[in-house]
Each structure stands twice: as structure tokens, then as C-alpha cells.
Design a protein around this motif. Sequence first.
Motif, short mmCIF file in Angstrom:
data_model
loop_
_atom_site.label_atom_id
_atom_site.label_comp_id
_atom_site.label_asym_id
_atom_site.label_seq_id
_atom_site.Cartn_x
_atom_site.Cartn_y
_atom_site.Cartn_z
N HIS A 56 28.24 -92.21 -101.76
CA HIS A 56 27.91 -93.57 -102.17
C HIS A 56 29.15 -94.41 -102.49
O HIS A 56 29.01 -95.56 -102.93
CB HIS A 56 26.99 -93.54 -103.40
CG HIS A 56 25.63 -92.97 -103.11
ND1 HIS A 56 25.33 -91.63 -103.27
CD2 HIS A 56 24.50 -93.56 -102.65
CE1 HIS A 56 24.07 -91.42 -102.93
NE2 HIS A 56 23.53 -92.57 -102.56
N ASP A 57 30.32 -93.88 -102.23
CA ASP A 57 31.54 -94.65 -102.44
C ASP A 57 31.62 -95.75 -101.38
O ASP A 57 31.66 -95.47 -100.18
CB ASP A 57 32.76 -93.73 -102.34
CG ASP A 57 34.04 -94.43 -102.73
OD1 ASP A 57 34.46 -95.33 -101.97
OD2 ASP A 57 34.64 -94.09 -103.77
N GLU A 58 31.63 -97.00 -101.83
CA GLU A 58 31.60 -98.13 -100.89
C GLU A 58 32.84 -98.17 -100.00
O GLU A 58 32.74 -98.45 -98.80
CB GLU A 58 31.48 -99.45 -101.66
CG GLU A 58 31.28 -100.65 -100.76
CD GLU A 58 31.05 -101.94 -101.54
OE1 GLU A 58 31.07 -103.02 -100.92
OE2 GLU A 58 30.86 -101.85 -102.77
N ALA A 59 34.00 -97.88 -100.57
CA ALA A 59 35.24 -97.88 -99.78
C ALA A 59 35.19 -96.82 -98.69
O ALA A 59 35.63 -97.04 -97.56
CB ALA A 59 36.44 -97.67 -100.69
N GLN A 61 32.44 -95.61 -97.29
CA GLN A 61 31.46 -96.03 -96.29
C GLN A 61 32.06 -97.04 -95.31
O GLN A 61 31.85 -96.94 -94.09
CB GLN A 61 30.23 -96.62 -96.98
CG GLN A 61 29.43 -95.61 -97.79
CD GLN A 61 28.28 -96.27 -98.54
OE1 GLN A 61 28.15 -97.49 -98.58
NE2 GLN A 61 27.43 -95.46 -99.17
N GLN A 62 32.80 -98.00 -95.83
CA GLN A 62 33.45 -98.98 -94.96
C GLN A 62 34.49 -98.32 -94.05
O GLN A 62 34.60 -98.66 -92.87
CB GLN A 62 34.09 -100.08 -95.81
CG GLN A 62 33.09 -100.94 -96.57
CD GLN A 62 33.78 -101.95 -97.46
OE1 GLN A 62 35.00 -101.94 -97.64
NE2 GLN A 62 32.99 -102.84 -98.06
N TRP A 65 32.65 -96.35 -91.32
CA TRP A 65 32.08 -97.25 -90.32
C TRP A 65 33.17 -97.78 -89.40
O TRP A 65 32.97 -97.86 -88.18
CB TRP A 65 31.34 -98.38 -91.01
CG TRP A 65 30.71 -99.38 -90.10
CD1 TRP A 65 30.85 -100.73 -90.13
CD2 TRP A 65 29.80 -99.12 -89.02
NE1 TRP A 65 30.10 -101.33 -89.15
CE2 TRP A 65 29.44 -100.37 -88.45
CE3 TRP A 65 29.26 -97.95 -88.48
CZ2 TRP A 65 28.59 -100.48 -87.36
CZ3 TRP A 65 28.40 -98.06 -87.38
CH2 TRP A 65 28.07 -99.31 -86.85
N TRP A 220 41.68 -93.47 -95.69
CA TRP A 220 41.03 -93.36 -97.00
C TRP A 220 41.27 -91.98 -97.60
O TRP A 220 41.60 -91.85 -98.79
CB TRP A 220 39.53 -93.61 -96.86
CG TRP A 220 38.77 -93.50 -98.14
CD1 TRP A 220 38.58 -94.48 -99.08
CD2 TRP A 220 38.12 -92.33 -98.66
NE1 TRP A 220 37.84 -93.99 -100.13
CE2 TRP A 220 37.55 -92.68 -99.91
CE3 TRP A 220 37.96 -91.04 -98.18
CZ2 TRP A 220 36.83 -91.77 -100.67
CZ3 TRP A 220 37.25 -90.12 -98.94
CH2 TRP A 220 36.69 -90.49 -100.16
#
Length: 265
Positions: A56-59, A61-62, A65, A220
Motif C-alpha cells: 500500500h506504499d503509494e511511492a 505503487q507509482q 506502474w 525505489w
Amino acid sequence: METRATRIGLGALTALVLCFLYVPIAIICLYAFNASNVQSWPIPGLTTKWFSPAIHDEAMQQALWLSLKAGGLATGIALVLGSMAAFGVHRFRFFGRESVSFLLVLPIALPGIITGMALNSFFVFWSANFGLFTVVVGHATFCVVVVYNNVLARLRRVPGSLGEASADLGASGLQTFRYVTLPTISTALISGAVLAFALSFDEVIVTTFTAGAANTLPLWIFGNIRLGQELPQVNAIVLIVLAVTVVPVALAQRLSRESGILRTE
């Protein structure tokens, strides 16, 4: 004739090579379930608590993607350009053909830092905005080589009489390509695409010079691995990526035969 001692020795060497390749991966997978955020041995306990915050870490996920988009686009470009280059070099005889082939292979032989710096200078010269486009261009430079080598090697193994027989039977050039050439090189295309995507997905050096402020998943991971508190989450993501990566490789093996013809059953 091989003796029993020879077979045992070869088996032991094979086991050592497999351990050398897979024990580090197994350790990372085990650390993903480490109850402590400190990587020490023996592991104090097992837990799955790191997976939820990592997923669920937004960074993350980006970054994931962006890596998927860059890998898919770079692989698509590599399939088109690499296949065209392989057909051109294989089918036609022209002055400097070997030099052209050498120039096509050269990008993957160059150190990544040289390729990255060269691309960075090129994009800066043209005032290009760093992001997905520049990452895809950077990755395509070496992904093309992978597809080119695979397709060219397969074309050299395919007898030219197949195409001639197809033409003698009245097939057009497009029909020959669709029903004879494409099935023959199918496994080369599949393996080239899988390898190109894998190389693009985990590329770090070239991406560092072409991504700008954007972050791919390897960047990341590289950034977070230096932070001790984030190591368990990084290990969890690595385990998930590893599990997902096995799927396309197994699928490619299932779809293809040794002869290079796609399975139809």
C-alpha cells in the motif's frame, strides 16, 4: 564411459552452482518474513506484517506502474526494431553488413554508465523532459539488441528452402511470413520479449540518468535499501516481484516447443 565417481562429482558441482545462484534469493525471501526490521541471523521469528504496508506504499505503487509501462513499451519497440534489423541483416547482402551488425550489438556491450551519460547529454541538448519517454528510449537501446540477437540466430537456423517452397505453392509474401516464418521464429520472439522486459524492469544505471525526478521500482528499491528501517518492506516487494516474474517465464516455456513452433494443443 562415465564412472560412478564422475557422475557424483558432476552432480556435486551442479548442486554447488545451483546453491550459488539461488541461496541468496532464498535468504531474501526468508528475510521478507523476518519479525524484526534488523537483518540478523538467526531470524527471531516469522511474520507477514511487512507485506501490507509495502503493497500500500503509494511511492512503491507509482514506481511499479512506471516500471511496467516502461518495460512494456521498450519491449514493444524492441520487438519491432530488433526483428526488422534481424531480417534486414539476414536476408540482404550489402557492403558493411558486418559493421552494421556490430553497431546493432554494441549498445549492450557498452558499460551502462556510458550509455546513461550519453543519453542524458542527448536529452539535455534537445531540452527533452525527463520521464517515461526518456526512460523508454534508454531501455530500448539495449532491449533491441536482445531481440535482434535472438531473431537473427533463429533465422540463421531456418533453411531458406521453406520460404521457397511456400512461394512455389502460390503463397504470397505476407502468407509466407504468417504461416511459415512467424511460427518458425515464434520462440525467438517470445524469449527475446521476456528477456527484454526483464532487463528493462530491473535496469538501474541507465534509468538513473534518464528518469529525472521519476522513480522506477529498481530506483525505489535502491533508494529504500539504504534506509535500515525500510529493509523488511523492500524484501517483501522483492519476494512479490520474484513470484510474479516466474509466471511469464513459465508461460513462455509452456507456449513454445523445442522446434520453435508454437504449441497448438
